[in-house]
Enzyme design. Structure first.
Site, PDB file in Angstrom:
ATOM      1  N   LYS A  81       0.287  -1.753   0.038  1.00  0.00           N
ATOM      2  CA  LYS A  81       0.083   0.136  -0.031  1.00  0.00           C
ATOM      3  C   LYS A  81       0.252   1.625   0.142  1.00  0.00           C
ATOM      4  CE  LYS A  81      -4.689   1.027   0.870  1.00  0.00           C
ATOM      5  NZ  LYS A  81      -5.703   0.357   0.031  1.00  0.00           N
ATOM      6  N   GLY A 127     -18.329   7.898  -0.106  1.00  0.00           N
ATOM      7  CA  GLY A 127     -17.885   8.250  -1.271  1.00  0.00           C
ATOM      8  C   GLY A 127     -18.703   7.449  -2.418  1.00  0.00           C
TER       9      GLY A 127
HETATM   10  P1  NAI Z   1     -13.905   7.531  -0.634  1.00  0.00           P
HETATM   11  O1  NAI Z   1     -12.773   8.897  -0.244  1.00  0.00           O
HETATM   12  O2  NAI Z   1     -14.625   8.293  -1.619  1.00  0.00           O
HETATM   13  O3  NAI Z   1     -15.336   7.907   0.142  1.00  0.00           O
HETATM   14  C1  NAI Z   1     -15.332   8.515   2.167  1.00  0.00           C
HETATM   15  C2  NAI Z   1     -16.648   8.623   2.724  1.00  0.00           C
HETATM   16  O4  NAI Z   1     -16.851   8.734   3.745  1.00  0.00           O
HETATM   17  C3  NAI Z   1     -16.150   9.981   1.664  1.00  0.00           C
HETATM   18  O5  NAI Z   1     -17.794  10.565   1.297  1.00  0.00           O
HETATM   19  C4  NAI Z   1     -16.506  11.033   3.674  1.00  0.00           C
HETATM   20  O6  NAI Z   1     -17.023  12.454   3.292  1.00  0.00           O
HETATM   21  C5  NAI Z   1     -16.737   9.881   4.367  1.00  0.00           C
HETATM   22  N1  NAI Z   1     -16.674  10.312   5.766  1.00  0.00           N
HETATM   23  C6  NAI Z   1     -15.063  10.291   6.019  1.00  0.00           C
HETATM   24  N2  NAI Z   1     -15.626   9.837   7.312  1.00  0.00           N
HETATM   25  C7  NAI Z   1     -16.550   9.756   7.373  1.00  0.00           C
HETATM   26  C8  NAI Z   1     -17.355   9.646   8.921  1.00  0.00           C
HETATM   27  N3  NAI Z   1     -16.695   9.442   9.985  1.00  0.00           N
HETATM   28  N4  NAI Z   1     -18.684   9.587   8.648  1.00  0.00           N
HETATM   29  C9  NAI Z   1     -19.144   9.564   7.669  1.00  0.00           C
HETATM   30  N5  NAI Z   1     -18.582   9.574   6.726  1.00  0.00           N
HETATM   31  C10 NAI Z   1     -17.416  10.061   6.456  1.00  0.00           C
HETATM   32  O7  NAI Z   1     -13.818   6.595  -0.108  1.00  0.00           O
HETATM   33  P2  NAI Z   1     -13.863   5.032  -1.248  1.00  0.00           P
HETATM   34  O8  NAI Z   1     -12.730   5.016  -2.197  1.00  0.00           O
HETATM   35  O9  NAI Z   1     -15.495   5.152  -1.229  1.00  0.00           O
HETATM   36  O10 NAI Z   1     -13.995   3.717   0.038  1.00  0.00           O
HETATM   37  C11 NAI Z   1     -13.976   4.096   1.145  1.00  0.00           C
HETATM   38  C12 NAI Z   1     -13.302   3.174   2.233  1.00  0.00           C
HETATM   39  O11 NAI Z   1     -13.439   1.480   2.216  1.00  0.00           O
HETATM   40  C13 NAI Z   1     -11.847   2.783   3.074  1.00  0.00           C
HETATM   41  O12 NAI Z   1     -11.809   2.972   3.643  1.00  0.00           O
HETATM   42  C14 NAI Z   1     -11.651   2.435   1.204  1.00  0.00           C
HETATM   43  O13 NAI Z   1     -10.423   2.421   1.808  1.00  0.00           O
HETATM   44  C15 NAI Z   1     -11.884   0.941   1.461  1.00  0.00           C
HETATM   45  N6  NAI Z   1     -12.409   0.800  -0.105  1.00  0.00           N
HETATM   46  C16 NAI Z   1     -12.205   1.274  -0.564  1.00  0.00           C
HETATM   47  C17 NAI Z   1     -12.477   0.266  -2.084  1.00  0.00           C
HETATM   48  C18 NAI Z   1     -12.353   0.989  -3.548  1.00  0.00           C
HETATM   49  O14 NAI Z   1     -12.471  -0.047  -3.736  1.00  0.00           O
HETATM   50  N7  NAI Z   1     -11.709   2.226  -3.287  1.00  0.00           N
HETATM   51  C19 NAI Z   1     -11.299  -1.021  -2.097  1.00  0.00           C
HETATM   52  C20 NAI Z   1     -11.511  -1.369  -0.666  1.00  0.00           C
HETATM   53  C21 NAI Z   1     -11.530  -0.694   0.524  1.00  0.00           C
END
Ligand code: NAI
Length: 347
Positions: A78, A181
């Site tokens: 990572k 997100g």
């Molecule tokens: P992203 O950054 O697009 O979305 C995260 C969302 O969570 C944002 O809209 C943010 O405003 C919100 N957020 C942050 N803290 C918060 C809280 N305390 N309460 C409510 N909302 C909050 O990230 P993404 O890509 O959607 O990833 C989400 C999670 O899934 C992360 O932990 C990431 O590591 C994990 N993940 C993502 C993958 C992917 O394909 N994008 C693959 C595997 C895991």
């Protein structure tokens, strides 16, 4: 670094910087036993370099476990970029990051994670071929991994619903989604299509409202979303949100979400199990994205092959739930044992 609490015999850790674009960050390779270490790049504003290192160490270890459990010929790595990156310098910063990845000669392969999008990976690709998540087509896998991650989480939820409620059917089930997100929003779309009733929250209130308008969801306070009355709670924001206090106030009998490193500490898993809450181990349920970008990097698989592998997350979790029940342990422990066995066999 060797004294860091999150150091777990990582094979290599490399800091990188590029003064011209202001780029600074770190790449952690936890294990290359199963193949090149693959895992996304996170852009985040860390309070300190030590925090950035800790995140890279934890996330890269998680990728080793995730890739082993998904039966991919890939190790775990990572990278994190210490934000913010100034807007006008963004492409140059990601290109410089690509040069850093390239210096590792293919031992590490990068893709998107939180804060990073397809355009960033396209900038990375100008400096290295050890990058994925660039662009998919109708028939070939690739591009943004989030829709694949969301699909895998849906399959995992269905497997969990079968155990908890006696049916995988999510129609009429109330699902609380924390963070809408890239993955959370896609998941809400799939859940709405499956007939679930949604309640969601996001730290970004405008984003929460937008996704709610599209999916007919109710919007909740971000501070309360994990404790709302629901059938399933789905952490899809950042890691560590399942803390000891949260474990006591959770009302849903199922926790199944996309976030990496959901458990603030390992002892949360047995606490949830003791409360009769079924927890889908994060690195098993959220493997859809790495399955897709892994296939894009390795080549030779169609989009249909990839979707079949993502759908297999459901039966894989069902197997873990059954093993955990038979042994009287948490599914997280069953997953850790299975992943450790696969990694040990490859060493
Ligand atoms: P992203 O950054 O697009 O979305 C995260 C969302 O969570 C944002 O809209 C943010 O405003 C919100 N957020 C942050 N803290 C918060 C809280 N305390 N309460 C409510 N909302 C909050 O990230 P993404 O890509 O959607 O990833 C989400 C999670 O899934 C992360 O932990 C990431 O590591 C994990 N993940 C993502 C993958 C992917 O394909 N994008 C693959 C595997 C895991």
């Amino acid at each position: 670094m060797f004294e860091h609490p999150d150091f777990d015999d990582h094979e290599m850790v490399a800091w990188f910087q590029d003064p011209g674009s202001g780029l600074r960050g770190v790449i952690a390779l936890h294990s290359t036993a199963l193949g090149p270490a693959m895992g996304g790049c996170r852009l985040w504003s860390y309070a300190s370099d030590a925090d950035a290192l800790g995140d890279a160490l934890r996330l890269s270890r998680g990728m080793s476990l995730k890739n082993a459990m998904a039966e991919l010929p890939l190790g775990g790595g990572k990278s994190v970029i210490i934000g913010p990156v100034a807007g006008p310098c963004r492409a140059a910063a990601f290109e410089a990051f690509g040069a850093a990845v390239d210096r590792l000669g293919g031992a590490y392969v990068t893709a998107e994670d939180v804060g990073v999008g397809v355009a960033d990976m396209q900038a990375v690709a100008r400096a290295t071929r050890h990058v994925s998540g660039l662009a998919g087509t109708e028939t070939a896998p690739g591009g943004d991994p989030s829709p694949f991650t969301a699909r895998g989480v849906l399959r995992g939820m269905q497997a969990a619903a079968e155990v908890a409620f006696g049916s995988p059917d999510l129609r009429g089930r109330r699902v609380a989604v924390q963070g809408v997100g890239h993955v959370g929003a896609a998941l809400c779309g799939l859940l709405a299509d499956a007939g679930a009733t949604l309640v969601l929250a996001d730290a970004d209130a405008a984003r929460a409202r937008q996704v709610a308008a599209r999916t007919g969801a109710e919007v909740a306070d971000p501070g309360a979303i994990l404790a709302v009355p629901a059938d399933i709670v789905s952490p899809c924001a950042l890691g560590g949100t399942l803390s000891a206090p949260v474990a006591e106030v959770l009302q849903a009998p199922v926790v199944a979400g996309a976030a990496n490193n959901q458990l603030a500490t390992p002892d949360i898993a047995p606490r949830l199990a003791a409360r009769g809450i079924l927890y889908a181990p994060d690195y098993v349920i959220n493997a859809g994205g790495i399955i897709a970008v892994g296939a894009e990097y390795l080549g030779g698989e169609t989009r249909a092959d990839v979707l079949a592998k993502v759908d297999a997350i459901g039966p894989r979790l069902a197997g873990l739930f059954a093993e955990a029940a038979a042994r009287g342990e948490s599914p997280a422990l069953s997953a850790d044992r299975a992943a450790a066995t696969r990694l040990a066999a490859a060493r």
